[in-house]
Motif scaffolding. Sequence first.
Motif, PDB file in Angstrom:
ATOM      1  N   GLU A 206      81.898  37.898  44.475  1.00  0.00           N
ATOM      2  CA  GLU A 206      81.205  38.003  45.758  1.00  0.00           C
ATOM      3  C   GLU A 206      81.331  39.400  46.349  1.00  0.00           C
ATOM      4  O   GLU A 206      80.471  39.857  47.074  1.00  0.00           O
TER       5      GLU A 206
ATOM      6  N   SER B 198      62.551  35.664  50.807  1.00  0.00           N
ATOM      7  CA  SER B 198      62.913  34.836  51.965  1.00  0.00           C
ATOM      8  C   SER B 198      61.891  33.734  52.198  1.00  0.00           C
ATOM      9  O   SER B 198      62.228  32.658  52.677  1.00  0.00           O
ATOM     10  N   THR B 235      65.526  42.273  56.346  1.00  0.00           N
ATOM     11  CA  THR B 235      66.208  42.886  55.207  1.00  0.00           C
ATOM     12  C   THR B 235      65.264  43.817  54.478  1.00  0.00           C
ATOM     13  O   THR B 235      65.626  44.941  54.127  1.00  0.00           O
ATOM     14  N   LEU B 315      74.257  42.412  53.724  1.00  0.00           N
ATOM     15  CA  LEU B 315      74.870  41.246  54.359  1.00  0.00           C
ATOM     16  C   LEU B 315      73.827  40.163  54.641  1.00  0.00           C
ATOM     17  O   LEU B 315      74.031  38.988  54.341  1.00  0.00           O
ATOM     18  N   ILE B 316      72.688  40.576  55.193  1.00  0.00           N
ATOM     19  CA  ILE B 316      71.644  39.581  55.489  1.00  0.00           C
ATOM     20  C   ILE B 316      71.173  38.942  54.192  1.00  0.00           C
ATOM     21  O   ILE B 316      71.027  37.728  54.087  1.00  0.00           O
ATOM     22  N   ARG B 317      70.993  39.782  53.161  1.00  0.00           N
ATOM     23  CA  ARG B 317      70.468  39.263  51.907  1.00  0.00           C
ATOM     24  C   ARG B 317      71.436  38.269  51.284  1.00  0.00           C
ATOM     25  O   ARG B 317      71.039  37.251  50.738  1.00  0.00           O
ATOM     26  N   ALA B 318      72.726  38.572  51.376  1.00  0.00           N
ATOM     27  CA  ALA B 318      73.717  37.664  50.802  1.00  0.00           C
ATOM     28  C   ALA B 318      73.604  36.297  51.457  1.00  0.00           C
ATOM     29  O   ALA B 318      73.690  35.269  50.796  1.00  0.00           O
ATOM     30  N   ARG B 319      73.354  36.297  52.766  1.00  0.00           N
ATOM     31  CA  ARG B 319      73.232  35.012  53.458  1.00  0.00           C
ATOM     32  C   ARG B 319      71.979  34.270  53.033  1.00  0.00           C
ATOM     33  O   ARG B 319      71.999  33.057  52.809  1.00  0.00           O
ATOM     34  N   VAL B 320      70.883  35.022  52.897  1.00  0.00           N
ATOM     35  CA  VAL B 320      69.631  34.380  52.472  1.00  0.00           C
ATOM     36  C   VAL B 320      69.797  33.800  51.064  1.00  0.00           C
ATOM     37  O   VAL B 320      69.382  32.684  50.784  1.00  0.00           O
ATOM     38  N   ARG B 321      70.453  34.573  50.175  1.00  0.00           N
ATOM     39  CA  ARG B 321      70.633  34.107  48.796  1.00  0.00           C
ATOM     40  C   ARG B 321      71.477  32.847  48.750  1.00  0.00           C
ATOM     41  O   ARG B 321      71.202  31.936  47.987  1.00  0.00           O
ATOM     42  N   LYS B 322      72.492  32.812  49.584  1.00  0.00           N
ATOM     43  CA  LYS B 322      73.365  31.649  49.603  1.00  0.00           C
ATOM     44  C   LYS B 322      72.555  30.413  49.988  1.00  0.00           C
ATOM     45  O   LYS B 322      72.675  29.350  49.391  1.00  0.00           O
ATOM     46  N   LYS B 323      71.683  30.607  50.984  1.00  0.00           N
ATOM     47  CA  LYS B 323      70.838  29.519  51.429  1.00  0.00           C
ATOM     48  C   LYS B 323      69.935  29.066  50.286  1.00  0.00           C
ATOM     49  O   LYS B 323      69.754  27.880  50.038  1.00  0.00           O
TER      50      LYS B 323
END
Lengths: 396, 328, 272
Positions: A206, B198, B235, B315-323
């Motif tokens: 990560e 997205s 992003t 950071l934003i992309r990591a959150r979108v990818r997780k989703k």
Amino acid sequence: MTPSEQNDSRRTSGWMGIQRGHQARPGEWLAEKFIFLVSLSAILMVLLIFLFVAREALPVFLGQTDTALVKKPIPPDDLDKLSPAKLEAYLEITPEQFAKMTKANLHDLMEMKVEEQDDVPEKFRNDPDAHINTTEWKYLVQPHQWKGYDKPEYIWQPVGEIKKFNIIPLVVGTLKVTLIGLLFAVPLAVGAAIYVSQLARPRFREFLKPAIELLSGIPSVVVGFFALLVMATVLQSLFHYQTRLNAFVAGLALGFAVIPVIFSIAEDALTSVPRTYTQAALALGASRWQTAWQIVLPAALPGVFAAAVLGFGRAIGETMIVLMVCSASVMSWSVFDSARSITTTIAAEMAEAVSGGPHYRILFMLGALLFAATFISNMIGDLVIHRFKNKLEGKK
Amino acid sequence: MNTLTPPEYLPEPPSSSPTTRHFRAEKFDFWSFFFSGLTGLATLFIIGILVTILLNIIVNGWSAISWHFVSTIPKKDFFDANTTGVLPMIVGTSFRVIVMTIFVIPVGVITAIYLTEYAANTSNVTRIIRAAVNNLAGVPSIVFGLFGLGFFINFVGKHMDALLHNPTAVWGQPALIWASLTLAVMTLPVVIVATEESLKAIPPGLREASLALGATKLETILKIVLPQALPGIMTGGILAVSRAAGEVAPILFTGVAYYMASLPQHLSDQFMDLGYHVFVLSTQSPNIEQTRPILYATVLVLLILTFALNIVAILIRARVRKKLRALG
Amino acid sequence: MAETLIPKPATSAASGAAAKTATPLIDIDKVSLYYGASKALKSISLKLEEKVVTAFIGPSGCGKSTLLRCLNRMNDLIDNVRIEGSMRIGGHNIYDPNVDVIELRKRVGMVFQKSNPFPKSIYENVAYGLRLHGVKSKADLDARIEESLTASALWDEVKDRLHSSALGLSGGQQQRLCIARAIAIKPEILLMDEPASALDPIATSRVEDLILDLKKEFTIVIVTHNMQQAARISDQTAFFYIGELVEYGATQKIFTNPAQKRTEDYVSGRFG
Ligand SMILES: Nc1ncnc2c1ncn2[C@@H]1O[C@H](COP(=O)(O)OP(=O)(O)O)[C@@H](O)[C@H]1O
Ligand SMILES: [Mg+2]
């Protein structure tokens, strides 16, 4: 009328209301067409890039540029025998200018050409080099023995009395720097991709993946600056070579720039190998690295290959790093000599090239060449990845 | 009786498959150690490079940066460490990036909307658009520079001058607008890809729910899809901005100036640029030792501009990818 | 008469009323549907009456959802779908090129298998559809939202947190919110695709009560996997098997005295 009354009134009108058709919503229809048209802009841009880079380079391809200092002038009275296109090329005027001119103007211009030839200094008249049109393909790609040289050589020397435009030193310089960069970047990036995708703990992953991708966020002018100020000195003191700024330093710096590209694609390919493959191997008692090396890597090999090809495409197009680190256009395959790449040449010389002149045209021709080279390598890379993904999905 | 291990009196079988080899050497597997170590080292090395570059710049740049430095318009001789400043470069870089954003975000977002919401995935048009986007992403930045010169300046600009009857070249010469447009073309794929990602992360159920309520496609996109896609679009925008802010090659012939006494006022003005200034300072300084501090400071300013944006985007992309992964 | 495609404002009310009494509300006639090359529905003919609950049952993959989604043309969203035959609602062919799909969907509501509330507040979820229908004033919105949340038996649970996110509700509450959202715009027909399949028994029984309640006002078509559920709530039942309609009739008859052997096997739990 309250909303529910409105509803009730509609209800009594039966199901006729549904029959209205698309004409009832012109806004929707317009919006859809508009969105479609806008979405074509990416295609349009690729076409425009191709068209307008090629347009400026076209005279080179058509053999309409002429750099010979000594030309046999056309007698002004032959004006009527020449086609407009030929006249434009000969008089070095644009079609618009041509359209505005009267016959008398043209005649005057042709006389000026004859006078120009009278003004050519005596020393050129007997110089065979001055009679050569150096923008012919023969001189662009083949070695030529210029006056003062004792053997045929590849020379790029766009300023001076006899302008020499041999592009081979630039191609060699580009390939040299690119290959050094790839030799450095591919093993590192693929190794890191294997580690991050297969061996590292999830918590580590990560953090590692975005960290490596951050490298691509460093502008290439900053990498160039770092290579120029820090790396060049450190490397010279390590390897004790002569020229401080050379293809080796440029190649390594270039490697920094392509590592994130190769890493991202390779990592993506490696993670897209289905878990079922690895779990079967692990269940049989293979260790993590054995699974990675013998199952995952072979399965992902096309993707890794594509990563290297796309990295190549990125590397030959990189400008600022090479421009800052080395720029002498000597023809040499030696790693520790300087080298000048195609991109560097365009960046450094466009400002001094006369707009519309032969030098300008040839720089655009180099740009078209570069465009074609990256186009092809991107096509190959994308095709391989596409096939690879399809195959994985088919197997699943 | 243990059938897995052969009796001891039998000769050792040749270690054929790695599986058996591994089974035997459970305590210390040299190859496993070697291989993990090697790839781990490669990873470490890359991170090391990143950290070295950043630390080197931050340590050297921090001491040279000052309020005076970032707020001063320098004199013609900007190599002088005591009087120089980078205000026009900060303004120029920001200005060109903002103008670029105005063009690239709408076009990129609309293209992504077409690709995910309207087009059939298998249609030929979609395939060609995708190929073009891929291709655009791979075009070398210097070629974008040539394109800007050949198309925007020599074609569009010259024709505008002719149409407006300008006595001297106003648009048919390097200008901020042309640099910005060139960069907009260059960053178009960045915005398209991020927005598409997205849009795809939005559950199809939401669109169905909206359509089943009698919303039109456009209403669904505007009221349900786009608000959800906003982080992704941001992003994309940030990535495009940070990519463009550091690019020098595309603006070399399309608008950047070596020196300007005043800040850019109009879209037809030329401008000074941080990245280009780094290039100038590091290759054309009469005395590199004296220029070094301001060079580091300039690089630091550029990095803060591009890098800070990049980290936000990641950071934003990591959150979108997780989703996205949670849905898949 | 039903072939008249051009609306005639003067007579539409009369003809609409006539259509309502003379023909069944939904008339599915020899409908076949293809996903690309594969045939998912094989010449289905079915007539559904107004204000009646009809259950579609059958083993999974037999085309229940497909047929349901035909009724509000949600299948239009899928590439490569081809439909043959005719499907009439209130006497009008809903696949006629002149039909406004948007208007159709406003009048044929749908509740999905997987609850799909918008990532907005509870209030906004219900208000969304109402606003699409031109309900603008705050008072009207409030009234209609309370009305539909009450109808879907959710009002008491959420009235204190109307403006908090709908995603914070439990699974059963989310599904009832989706029902509230669908009925708020007062459709004539409500299509429900296994609305209770993802819910626990208590939530399921609440949804079932709700459906029995809604029956007074709406024509309901419900797809269900659960035999007891079909028996409890529906008046008519259609049994499908691999794209074919095997049997259609009064629920009581289907469950107690089916005409077909396959139906009997299925409802008695011998396969499926
Ligand atoms: N979008 C689609 N594309 C292709 N085939 C589909 C699609 N949706 C459903 N099908 C196929 O149509 C058949 C009927 O599906 P469905 O109506 O969902 O069944 P049910 O709801 O009865 O379980 C199945 O064989 C399914 O695989
Ligand atoms: Mg279903």
